[in-house]
Design an enzyme around this catalytic site. Structure first.
Site, mmCIF file in Angstrom:
data_model
loop_
_atom_site.group_PDB
_atom_site.id
_atom_site.type_symbol
_atom_site.label_atom_id
_atom_site.label_comp_id
_atom_site.label_asym_id
_atom_site.label_seq_id
_atom_site.Cartn_x
_atom_site.Cartn_y
_atom_site.Cartn_z
ATOM 1 C CD GLU A 136 -2.975 -9.412 1.944
ATOM 2 O OE1 GLU A 136 -3.596 -9.794 2.924
ATOM 3 O OE2 GLU A 136 -2.005 -8.619 1.994
ATOM 4 C CG ASP A 178 3.424 -3.081 3.675
ATOM 5 O OD1 ASP A 178 3.250 -2.140 2.872
ATOM 6 O OD2 ASP A 178 3.002 -4.236 3.462
ATOM 7 C CB SER A 179 -0.944 -1.570 3.987
ATOM 8 O OG SER A 179 -0.508 -2.385 2.921
ATOM 9 C CB CYS A 201 3.155 0.771 2.424
ATOM 10 S SG CYS A 201 1.554 0.785 1.638
ATOM 11 C CB CYS A 212 1.955 -3.013 -5.258
ATOM 12 S SG CYS A 212 1.010 -3.788 -3.939
ATOM 13 C CG HIS A 233 0.891 -7.618 -1.557
ATOM 14 N ND1 HIS A 233 1.075 -6.504 -0.782
ATOM 15 C CD2 HIS A 233 0.132 -8.475 -0.824
ATOM 16 C CE1 HIS A 233 0.449 -6.672 0.363
ATOM 17 N NE2 HIS A 233 -0.132 -7.854 0.359
HETATM 18 N N1 DGL Z 1 1.515 -2.272 0.739
HETATM 19 C C1 DGL Z 1 0.649 -1.827 -0.341
HETATM 20 C C2 DGL Z 1 1.475 -1.093 -1.399
HETATM 21 O O1 DGL Z 1 2.660 -1.326 -1.548
HETATM 22 C C3 DGL Z 1 -0.071 -2.969 -1.025
HETATM 23 C C4 DGL Z 1 -1.318 -3.487 -0.460
HETATM 24 C C5 DGL Z 1 -2.392 -2.497 -0.073
HETATM 25 O O2 DGL Z 1 -3.221 -2.097 -0.914
HETATM 26 O O3 DGL Z 1 -2.402 -2.186 1.114
HETATM 27 O O4 DGL Z 1 0.930 -0.285 -2.100
#
Ligand code: DGL
Length: 284
Positions: free
Chosen positions: A151, A6-7, A69, A181, A183
């Site tokens: 975050e 993931d990011s 992600c 997303c 988050h």
């Molecule tokens: N992991 C990213 C997503 O699911 C969310 C956060 C980001 O913008 O990196 O799109």
């Protein structure tokens, strides 16, 4: 060994569901927290970062990688599959977009709203995948403020409620809301307070985990551990490992193991000891 990428932190929520579904499997999680968020980045940069991440996970011994992600799944998954999982390959890379689209179309009576990052929305991938499954109306909305709120750990704050309010009022008439997303599941309490009655919220994470389990059952020889897995977990991140361990626990639901640091060196993610970093004192 299963890799999860993931990011940043958000994919730990997907990992939580994967570990619950596959308790004997060994996992390596890679969070690119030092370069997150990805959601406002251009597609070429996301492809580049995603290649570095999956190559690191392959080096760690993973043959199956789950791209948790949404932004990477929408922008880069096909590219990654073509590049690393061609015919005859013993590697597999799966994403969350198709499971998310499947679940949303199963739940919706006709009008699906999607909240996601700018890049996910602009990719049009969710809209295309939903169109393959039915004739639902789809309204997408980029909600870039939500990721930084999570975050910061402010998902229960007035700020979170205000932001959720402002965004949801732009999605009138939906019957289903897809959390596009990683988050956003942490914002579920705020979303549920503000969402009109009768709107169903769809979180792809548990469903995506279930789809991987089904896939592994259909392909029993694939990525089966030589010895029985021990249910181990290693966590790598590109940002500050202490910060990642502290915040990651909120997503993972249990204390994190020690987090290892990796950083980009000549286009690849290499292990780095943050203690070796120069301190920056000026020599007089
Ligand atoms: N992991 C990213 C997503 O699911 C969310 C956060 C980001 O913008 O990196 O799109």
């Amino acid at each position: 060994m299963i890799g999860v990428f993931d990011s940043g932190f958000g994919g730990l929520d997907v990992l939580r569901h994967l570990r619950a579904a596959l308790p004997a499997r060994d996992f390596v999680y890679l969070g690119d927290s030092g370069r997150a968020p990805y959601g406002g980045r251009d597609a070429h940069t996301i492809l580049d970062f995603a290649e570095q991440a999956v190559e690191r996970l392959f080096e760690e011994g993973c043959r199956t990688i789950v791209v948790a992600c949404n932004t990477v799944s929408c922008v880069a998954l096909r590219h990654l599959q073509q590049r690393y999982c061609g015919p005859g390959s013993d590697r597999r890379i799966l994403g969350v977009t198709i499971p998310g689209a499947e679940l949303a179309t199963q739940q919706s009576a006709g009008h699906i709203g999607i909240i996601a990052t700018r890049r996910t929305v602009e990719s049009g991938t969710y809209v295309a995948e939903i169109a393959k499954l039915g004739s639902h109306k789809v309204t997408q909305l980029a909600t870039p403020l939500l990721t930084p709120i999570v975050e910061e750990g402010w998902e229960s704050s007035d700020l979170a409620l205000l932001a959720v309010d402002r965004y949801l009022e732009q999605l009138p008439g939906i019957d289903t809301l897809l959390l596009g997303c990683t988050h956003y599941p942490l914002l579920l309490p705020a979303i549920q307070v503000r969402l009109p009655r009768g709107v169903t919220v769809v979180d792809p994470a548990p469903y995506a985990a279930g789809r991987l389990v089904q896939w592994l059952e259909r392909h029993p020889g694939f990525d089966a551990p030589v010895l029985a897995g021990r249910g181990s977990l290693r966590v790598l991140c590109t940002g500050d490992p202490d910060h990642f361990a502290r915040h990651g626990t909120r997503f993972l639901g249990f204390p994190m193991p020690q987090v290892e640091h990796v950083a980009e060196v000549d286009g690849r993610l290499a292990h780095r000891d943050p203690a070796d970093a120069p301190r920056g004192q000026v020599v007089r």
